[in-house]
Design a protein around this motif. Sequence first.
Motif, PDB file in Angstrom:
ATOM      1  N   ALA A 177       0.930  -1.230   0.141  1.00 38.55           N
ATOM      2  CA  ALA A 177      -0.085   0.200  -0.100  1.00 38.55           C
ATOM      3  C   ALA A 177       0.756   1.379   0.033  1.00 38.55           C
ATOM      4  N   TYR A 178       2.227   1.027   0.793  1.00 40.81           N
ATOM      5  CA  TYR A 178       2.899   2.420   0.790  1.00 40.81           C
ATOM      6  C   TYR A 178       3.582   2.532  -0.689  1.00 40.81           C
ATOM      7  N   ILE A 179       3.876   1.439  -1.113  1.00 38.77           N
ATOM      8  CA  ILE A 179       4.564   1.576  -2.638  1.00 38.77           C
ATOM      9  C   ILE A 179       3.618   2.058  -3.405  1.00 38.77           C
ATOM     10  N   LYS A 180       2.226   1.556  -3.582  1.00 36.81           N
ATOM     11  CA  LYS A 180       1.379   2.250  -4.298  1.00 36.81           C
ATOM     12  C   LYS A 180       1.083   3.657  -4.031  1.00 36.81           C
ATOM     13  N   ALA A 181       1.442   4.165  -2.910  1.00 39.82           N
ATOM     14  CA  ALA A 181       1.002   5.650  -2.544  1.00 39.82           C
ATOM     15  C   ALA A 181       2.305   6.288  -2.982  1.00 39.82           C
ATOM     16  N   GLY A 182       3.331   5.559  -3.369  1.00 42.48           N
ATOM     17  CA  GLY A 182       4.642   6.341  -3.697  1.00 42.48           C
ATOM     18  C   GLY A 182       5.541   7.024  -2.305  1.00 42.48           C
ATOM     19  N   LYS A 183       5.049   6.195  -1.113  1.00 41.19           N
ATOM     20  CA  LYS A 183       5.602   6.543   0.173  1.00 41.19           C
ATOM     21  C   LYS A 183       6.865   5.275   0.246  1.00 41.19           C
ATOM     22  N   ILE A 184       7.847   5.526  -0.615  1.00 38.46           N
ATOM     23  CA  ILE A 184       8.805   4.349  -0.572  1.00 38.46           C
ATOM     24  C   ILE A 184       9.673   4.275   0.768  1.00 38.46           C
ATOM     25  N   ASP A 185       9.933   5.360   1.368  1.00 38.71           N
ATOM     26  CA  ASP A 185      10.367   5.529   2.872  1.00 38.71           C
ATOM     27  C   ASP A 185       9.835   4.716   3.871  1.00 38.71           C
ATOM     28  N   ASP A 186       8.344   4.898   3.906  1.00 40.58           N
ATOM     29  CA  ASP A 186       7.479   4.102   4.823  1.00 40.58           C
ATOM     30  C   ASP A 186       7.406   2.535   4.617  1.00 40.58           C
ATOM     31  N   ALA A 187       7.567   2.126   3.444  1.00 36.03           N
ATOM     32  CA  ALA A 187       7.545   0.828   2.961  1.00 36.03           C
ATOM     33  C   ALA A 187       8.781   0.045   3.439  1.00 36.03           C
ATOM     34  N   LEU A 188       9.865   0.944   3.412  1.00 30.60           N
ATOM     35  CA  LEU A 188      11.071   0.433   3.864  1.00 30.60           C
ATOM     36  C   LEU A 188      11.119   0.134   5.380  1.00 30.60           C
ATOM     37  N   LYS A 189      10.480   1.174   5.962  1.00 29.02           N
ATOM     38  CA  LYS A 189      10.548   1.319   7.492  1.00 29.02           C
ATOM     39  C   LYS A 189       9.701   0.033   7.900  1.00 29.02           C
ATOM     40  N   THR A 190       8.462  -0.140   7.162  1.00 26.01           N
ATOM     41  CA  THR A 190       7.765  -1.460   7.669  1.00 26.01           C
ATOM     42  C   THR A 190       8.452  -2.732   7.432  1.00 26.01           C
ATOM     43  N   SER A 191       9.378  -2.827   6.216  1.00 24.30           N
ATOM     44  CA  SER A 191      10.045  -3.737   5.876  1.00 24.30           C
ATOM     45  C   SER A 191      11.069  -4.143   7.240  1.00 24.30           C
ATOM     46  N   ASN A 192      11.842  -3.196   7.543  1.00 27.95           N
ATOM     47  CA  ASN A 192      12.647  -3.154   8.626  1.00 27.95           C
ATOM     48  C   ASN A 192      12.130  -3.767   9.902  1.00 27.95           C
TER      49      ASN A 192
END
Length: 415
Positions: free
Chosen positions: A383-398
């Motif tokens: 959902a973050y990637i779809k919204a263009g929020k790559i940093d938030d996606a990486l944070k969730t990944s961590n």
Amino acid sequence: MSLIRRIMLGRRSFCTTVARKAEDIMKNPDCRSWQLSWRVSYLANSIGDLDTAARYSRLAVFSKPDDEPEVTVHTCETIIGSMVRAKRHKDAYDLYDYFFNKHTLKPNSRCCNHIIESRLQQGLVDEALDFHRTVKSMVPDHPSEASLRVLTKGLVHSGRFDLAQALLKGSSEMFPDHVAFNNLIKGFLDVGNLDKANHLFEQFKRSLSSSIANHKFTWDFFYRGYPRYENRVAFLMVTFMEYWFKQGKEVEAMECYNQSVLSNKLLVCPETGNALLEVLLKYGQKSHAWALYNDMLAQCTTCLDYVTVRIMVNECFDMGRCSEAIETYYKATAKVSYLSNEYIILRCCENGMLSEAESLLAYSIGRGDKFIKATTFKTIMNAYIKAGKIDDALKTSNTMFDVALKEVCEWFNPL
């Protein structure tokens, strides 16, 4: 390759040959029954890596004889059931054969039910019945209530109504199971045979009354939360209620509801309540559904479960009342000790409520939830990637890797 990386990538690695010793399966194996059961459950249910879970499960045959045998069989049951749910039928058969034919473990009824369900899913009705008859004389707790439910559902789905009726008649020595009877009643109603459905309904009530009068149950039967007479009868009435709704006869449908719930002031159990809520919501009786839910929530914690809450939370989302959905969930947490929020996180992501989804995930982590599924993290990341929020996606990944690493250390620590 590290264990954590193998878990995340889902690498197919379990052996298919018959192991003669635990070291044939993996190096430094830990065959303690409880630890093995936890690991298999974690891999299958949280990570979704059935291949690695299957590999670990094969160690169960090398558990020490003085270990708890029911825990060892639960490990077998977990992986066989997971394979069936994933439609990996051959793997399920291979594992059953490995545990109970090629080695000396003894299956329980639940293991057998998974194999019966698998064959029924594939349309192999005669093979399912043959297996049922074979294990009936070999497995002490077979058939169980769950066995009758699996068999009647599969037989009705295959149009074998006569065999389903014979099965119920042949189980007269058992306490009559409302779900098994309901499978057959629903089948007759679906083909328009109301008279036969009514006949079975009356047969069930007579059989249930007779069993109670003759004490055909252990005293912990009701103590363990099994629904009492009124709830079992009301559960069947839900099926008739839906039948009348389908016929466009709302008055007759609501009369079923009034007779089974309102007029009796029935304190419904979760199973009956959930069935009622789904039908009421499906056919537009939303005020009645919310009134019933609020009663269930107010009366006692034994009246509802996580399914009850999920039904009403999804109703809020479907109506576009997203904030009310989250409020409904949090209000229920005060009544129910554990509520999964994976489905709410998914719905939040679907509606672009990413901060709310992240808060719900943090809530789960903060209260120490076990087995947070990898798919839950991935849903938020996508959902973050779809919204263009790559940093938030990486944070969730961590966060996902931190949680997974902690869980792996806990479940796979040999000490």
